[in-house]
Design a protein around this motif. Structure first.
Motif, PDB file in Angstrom:
ATOM      1  N   PHE A 116      -2.254 -34.215   8.116  1.00 34.44           N
ATOM      2  CA  PHE A 116      -1.838 -32.901   8.617  1.00 34.44           C
ATOM      3  C   PHE A 116      -1.367 -31.920   7.688  1.00 34.44           C
ATOM      4  CE2 PHE A 116       0.600 -29.682  10.841  1.00 34.44           C
ATOM      5  CZ  PHE A 116      -0.038 -29.484  12.143  1.00 34.44           C
ATOM      6  N   TYR A 167      -5.200 -33.362  15.688  1.00 35.16           N
ATOM      7  CA  TYR A 167      -3.818 -33.585  16.048  1.00 35.16           C
ATOM      8  C   TYR A 167      -3.229 -32.518  16.824  1.00 35.16           C
ATOM      9  CZ  TYR A 167      -4.340 -36.577  12.026  1.00 35.16           C
ATOM     10  OH  TYR A 167      -4.359 -37.870  11.233  1.00 35.16           O
ATOM     11  N   ARG A 217      -6.055 -30.927  10.005  1.00 37.26           N
ATOM     12  CA  ARG A 217      -5.287 -30.516  11.402  1.00 37.26           C
ATOM     13  C   ARG A 217      -6.063 -30.464  12.832  1.00 37.26           C
ATOM     14  NH1 ARG A 217      -2.080 -25.866   7.958  1.00 37.26           N
ATOM     15  NH2 ARG A 217      -1.029 -27.451   6.597  1.00 37.26           N
TER      16      ARG A 217
END
Length: 250
Positions: free
Chosen positions: A65, A73, A70
């Motif tokens: 992340f 998530y 990203r």
């Protein structure tokens, strides 16, 4: 350039393969504020995926992340607020206490011999009644403590806030499960194990996230984080009590 999420070439503003924006860099003040505002108005996909990843491989997930991968998530602040809200609502519905309720009760029973008791009650009662806001308020304090404890490993303060958003959200999920267990089985074992898990899970995450440190160093720095957190929290608590005292005399 290649997409930081899936690795495929990106020609426009968004990756044609996974949809992630090409404008993904290290977390700084600008994109931190953007992330925060997006969290308020948008709930993303990936909640259960993020929960699972934060259990089985938290170090890899957090590094991914922070490096820019990203898309899969759940956003960190949405993750924290969603699971903290679930925890608070379950506590209300089952008539169980949150960890802030327990801290409030313990503080008030231990502070009964001090003149500042009424001021402490005002401050702590606000935290108990405003659990979600309290979680957001305490997060920067805890993150500053972890930043100081692990400062040599290259993550900036805002990145520590992101890291601890995921940790705190995951802890709230486990607290929720313990509340359900206590409500169903009427056994305080679940309350006690939730406290052990809170510390154990933090050690688990930091163990894998900062795996370049020696094992003893990882445990020591995690415990140091909690000590600094308690120290900074106490300073802010007494500062708030002093402000209330001055305001009452004015």
């Amino acid at each position: 350039m290649n997409c930081k999420n899936c690795g495929n070439p990106v020609e426009g503003n968004f990756c044609a393969h996974c949809g992630q924006s090409r404008q993904v860099g290290r977390i700084n003040f600008s994109n931190f504020l953007q992330e925060l505002s997006t969290t308020v108005f948008q709930i993303d996909r990936g909640l259960f995926f993020t929960i699972w990843e934060m259990v089985v491989r938290p170090g890899v997930s957090l590094r991914n992340f922070l490096k820019g991968k990203r898309k899969p998530y759940f956003k960190p602040f949405a993750f924290l607020l969603t699971l903290s809200t679930v925890y608070f609502l379950l506590a209300e519905l089952t008539d169980q206490s949150t960890w802030l309720d327990d801290f409030y009760s313990g503080w008030m029973s231990g502070a009964s011999d001090f003149d500042q008791e009424s001021n402490a009650e005002i401050v702590l009662a606000w935290f108990v009644k405003n659990y979600r806001l309290s979680t957001l308020f305490l997060l920067p304090i805890y993150s500053f403590a972890s930043f100081l404890s692990f400062r040599k490993f290259g993550y900036n303060y805002l990145e520590h806030i992101v890291i601890n958003s995921y940790i705190t959200g995951q802890q709230a999920l486990f607290y929720s499960l313990c509340i359900l267990g206590e409500a169903i089985f009427q056994n305080e074992f679940f309350e006690n194990i939730s406290i052990i898990f809170s510390l154990g899970y933090t050690i688990w995450v930091f163990w894998f996230l900062f795996n370049q440190a020696k094992p003893s160093g990882r445990v020591f720095r995690t415990l140091l984080t909690y000590l600094l957190y308690a120290f900074f929290g106490a300073i802010l608590l007494f500062a708030a009590m002093a402000i209330i005292t001055i305001a009452n005399k004015a």
